[in-house]
Write a protein that holds these residues in place. Structure first.
Motif, mmCIF file in Angstrom:
data_model
loop_
_atom_site.group_PDB
_atom_site.id
_atom_site.type_symbol
_atom_site.label_atom_id
_atom_site.label_comp_id
_atom_site.label_asym_id
_atom_site.label_seq_id
_atom_site.Cartn_x
_atom_site.Cartn_y
_atom_site.Cartn_z
ATOM 1 N N ILE A 158 0.854 -1.188 0.000
ATOM 2 C CA ILE A 158 0.000 0.000 0.000
ATOM 3 C C ILE A 158 0.890 1.238 0.000
ATOM 4 O O ILE A 158 1.909 1.291 0.689
ATOM 5 C CB ILE A 158 -0.931 0.030 1.228
ATOM 6 C CG1 ILE A 158 -1.908 -1.153 1.194
ATOM 7 C CG2 ILE A 158 -1.723 1.342 1.278
ATOM 8 C CD1 ILE A 158 -2.813 -1.242 2.412
ATOM 9 N N SER B 77 -1.809 6.924 -0.679
ATOM 10 C CA SER B 77 -3.190 6.451 -0.813
ATOM 11 C C SER B 77 -3.926 6.556 0.517
ATOM 12 O O SER B 77 -5.085 6.970 0.578
ATOM 13 C CB SER B 77 -3.200 5.005 -1.319
ATOM 14 O OG SER B 77 -2.483 4.883 -2.526
ATOM 15 N N LEU B 78 -3.248 6.175 1.603
ATOM 16 C CA LEU B 78 -3.864 6.274 2.929
ATOM 17 C C LEU B 78 -4.076 7.732 3.321
ATOM 18 O O LEU B 78 -5.116 8.085 3.890
ATOM 19 C CB LEU B 78 -2.999 5.576 3.976
ATOM 20 C CG LEU B 78 -3.612 5.572 5.378
ATOM 21 C CD1 LEU B 78 -4.806 4.625 5.443
ATOM 22 C CD2 LEU B 78 -2.575 5.186 6.432
ATOM 23 N N PHE C 30 -5.552 -2.005 7.188
ATOM 24 C CA PHE C 30 -5.491 -2.630 5.867
ATOM 25 C C PHE C 30 -4.466 -3.761 5.800
ATOM 26 O O PHE C 30 -4.332 -4.405 4.764
ATOM 27 C CB PHE C 30 -5.197 -1.565 4.813
ATOM 28 C CG PHE C 30 -6.257 -0.505 4.748
ATOM 29 C CD1 PHE C 30 -7.423 -0.724 4.039
ATOM 30 C CD2 PHE C 30 -6.107 0.693 5.432
ATOM 31 C CE1 PHE C 30 -8.415 0.240 3.984
ATOM 32 C CE2 PHE C 30 -7.096 1.663 5.383
ATOM 33 C CZ PHE C 30 -8.251 1.434 4.659
ATOM 34 N N PRO D 10 -1.084 -4.322 5.513
ATOM 35 C CA PRO D 10 -0.092 -4.517 4.451
ATOM 36 C C PRO D 10 1.174 -5.178 4.970
ATOM 37 O O PRO D 10 1.483 -5.111 6.162
ATOM 38 C CB PRO D 10 0.208 -3.089 4.003
ATOM 39 C CG PRO D 10 0.093 -2.302 5.279
ATOM 40 C CD PRO D 10 -1.067 -2.951 6.032
ATOM 41 N N VAL E 293 4.820 -0.934 2.963
ATOM 42 C CA VAL E 293 4.285 0.405 2.763
ATOM 43 C C VAL E 293 5.335 1.228 2.027
ATOM 44 O O VAL E 293 6.514 1.212 2.393
ATOM 45 C CB VAL E 293 3.923 1.078 4.100
ATOM 46 C CG1 VAL E 293 3.379 2.487 3.860
ATOM 47 C CG2 VAL E 293 2.914 0.236 4.869
ATOM 48 N N GLU F 132 0.246 3.039 -7.043
ATOM 49 C CA GLU F 132 0.528 1.599 -7.090
ATOM 50 C C GLU F 132 -0.474 0.836 -7.952
ATOM 51 O O GLU F 132 -0.197 -0.281 -8.390
ATOM 52 C CB GLU F 132 0.572 1.015 -5.668
ATOM 53 C CG GLU F 132 -0.706 1.135 -4.865
ATOM 54 C CD GLU F 132 -0.801 2.384 -4.026
ATOM 55 O OE1 GLU F 132 -1.556 2.365 -3.036
ATOM 56 O OE2 GLU F 132 -0.140 3.395 -4.368
ATOM 57 N N ARG G 292 -11.494 -4.953 -0.454
ATOM 58 C CA ARG G 292 -11.545 -4.774 0.987
ATOM 59 C C ARG G 292 -12.895 -5.179 1.567
ATOM 60 O O ARG G 292 -13.926 -5.145 0.897
ATOM 61 C CB ARG G 292 -11.271 -3.310 1.359
ATOM 62 C CG ARG G 292 -10.047 -2.705 0.729
ATOM 63 C CD ARG G 292 -8.780 -3.565 0.725
ATOM 64 N NE ARG G 292 -8.363 -4.064 1.996
ATOM 65 C CZ ARG G 292 -7.099 -4.155 2.394
ATOM 66 N NH1 ARG G 292 -6.120 -3.742 1.603
ATOM 67 N NH2 ARG G 292 -6.804 -4.666 3.559
ATOM 68 N N PHE H 24 -8.279 -1.282 -2.448
ATOM 69 C CA PHE H 24 -7.282 -0.480 -1.727
ATOM 70 C C PHE H 24 -6.050 -1.344 -1.507
ATOM 71 O O PHE H 24 -6.106 -2.326 -0.768
ATOM 72 C CB PHE H 24 -7.847 -0.002 -0.387
ATOM 73 C CG PHE H 24 -7.041 1.083 0.259
ATOM 74 C CD1 PHE H 24 -7.227 2.413 -0.089
ATOM 75 C CD2 PHE H 24 -6.089 0.782 1.216
ATOM 76 C CE1 PHE H 24 -6.476 3.422 0.513
ATOM 77 C CE2 PHE H 24 -5.338 1.773 1.822
ATOM 78 C CZ PHE H 24 -5.531 3.105 1.471
ATOM 79 N N GLY H 25 -4.932 -0.992 -2.149
ATOM 80 C CA GLY H 25 -3.706 -1.774 -2.056
ATOM 81 C C GLY H 25 -3.562 -2.739 -3.217
ATOM 82 O O GLY H 25 -4.509 -2.982 -3.965
ATOM 83 N N GLN H 26 -2.349 -3.293 -3.349
ATOM 84 C CA GLN H 26 -2.043 -4.195 -4.453
ATOM 85 C C GLN H 26 -1.437 -5.498 -3.948
ATOM 86 O O GLN H 26 -0.483 -5.494 -3.156
ATOM 87 C CB GLN H 26 -1.062 -3.530 -5.424
ATOM 88 C CG GLN H 26 -1.661 -2.366 -6.206
ATOM 89 C CD GLN H 26 -2.675 -2.843 -7.236
ATOM 90 O OE1 GLN H 26 -2.449 -3.834 -7.927
ATOM 91 N NE2 GLN H 26 -3.792 -2.136 -7.354
#
Length: 268
Positions: A155, A159-160, A176, A178, A181, A190, A211, A246-248
């Motif tokens: 993440i 983004s956060l 989240f 991760p 980060v 990302e 999510r 949200f995130g990869q």
């Protein structure tokens, strides 16, 4: 851009272990989600989605592969790697996957059952019993431990920060969960990355992370947010085809070691 944080989750859906340096192997971050709690009768996996108190169970991984459990009101317990694996297998289910993995024994089972308030077993995943990635993603040799679907989650801090500004109050990154980060990139940069290099290691980004309700649980207290944040706000601008991204999710190409502060380079 640089790597600003590293987290290991030795026991699925329990507290993270912040790291300054981490080794990576064929299943991602060494020691990450190699242990899991399951229903004693069915073998179905437990998570914070149904049992938010799991957020209060702290787990430290050691170099021999064992873990130390600690939680409010209980004495810490060291759980070693299971022995006599072939005679000590238990059938478990993680989403659509069913597999047979070593049970951690009765002492661990008593401890986690007392903590959760229901009959529970603790199990371990040896490398040779690792699961396949979801169909259509990754290479044929890619494997995953007890993580939901992929070995690693990345993440961007940007983004956060963007999400926090929209909600109007800071959001904890650990909502989240991760592993990595990255700081210094634009919000959601990302999303477009396919391959990156951190230090001498290369990673393939395979799909966005959908999510769920788990993100509404305060990682410090285990309590759910009554306003269903951050999902409520994410839904307004990060929903695609009925899922909130949200995130990869990603995989590492080969073993290596990362350290917080390392430069992150986008290769593709």
């Amino acid at each position: 851009m640089h790597l600003s944080a590293l987290y290991r989750f030795p026991l699925k859906s329990c507290k993270p272990e912040p790291l300054q340096q981490a080794a990576f192997d064929g299943l991602g971050l060494a020691g990450d989600r190699r242990w899991m709690l399951v229903d004693e009768a069915s073998g179905r996996f437990f998570t914070q989605r149904a049992l938010p108190q799991m957020s209060q169970l702290a787990v430290l991984w050691n170099a021999k592969g064992g873990v130390t459990l600690s939680a409010p009101g209980l004495s810490p317990l060291d759980v070693p790697l299971p022995q006599d694996i072939e005679t000590n297998l238990r059938g478990v289910t993680v989403w659509r996957d069913t597999l047979r993995v070593p049970d951690a024994g009765d002492e661990a089972a008593r401890w986690v059952s007392e903590f959760l308030g229901k009959p529970t077993r603790m199990v371990h995943l040896p490398d040779e019993r690792a699961r396949w990635l979801p169909s259509g993603y990754g290479a044929i040799e890619d494997r995953v431990s007890f993580a939901d679907g992929f070995p690693l989650l990345l993440i961007g801090q940007g983004s956060l920060d963007d999400l926090s500004s929209r909600i109007g109050r800071p959001q904890e990154m650990l909502r989240f969960r991760p592993n990595l980060v990255v700081e210094g990139a634009e919000p959601f940069a990302e999303d477009s990355w396919k391959r990156i290099r951190i230090g001498t290691m290369e990673f393939r980004l395979l799909k966005g992370c959908s999510r769920c309700i788990l993100t509404t649980i305060d990682p410090a207290t285990g309590e759910r947010n009554a306003d269903r944040e951050p999902l409520t706000t994410l839904k307004t601008y990060r929903e695609r085809e009925g899922e909130i991204w949200f995130g990869q999710n990603m995989v590492n190409d080969g073993p290596g070691v990362l350290e917080v502060g390392m430069e992150v380079v986008v290769l593709e």
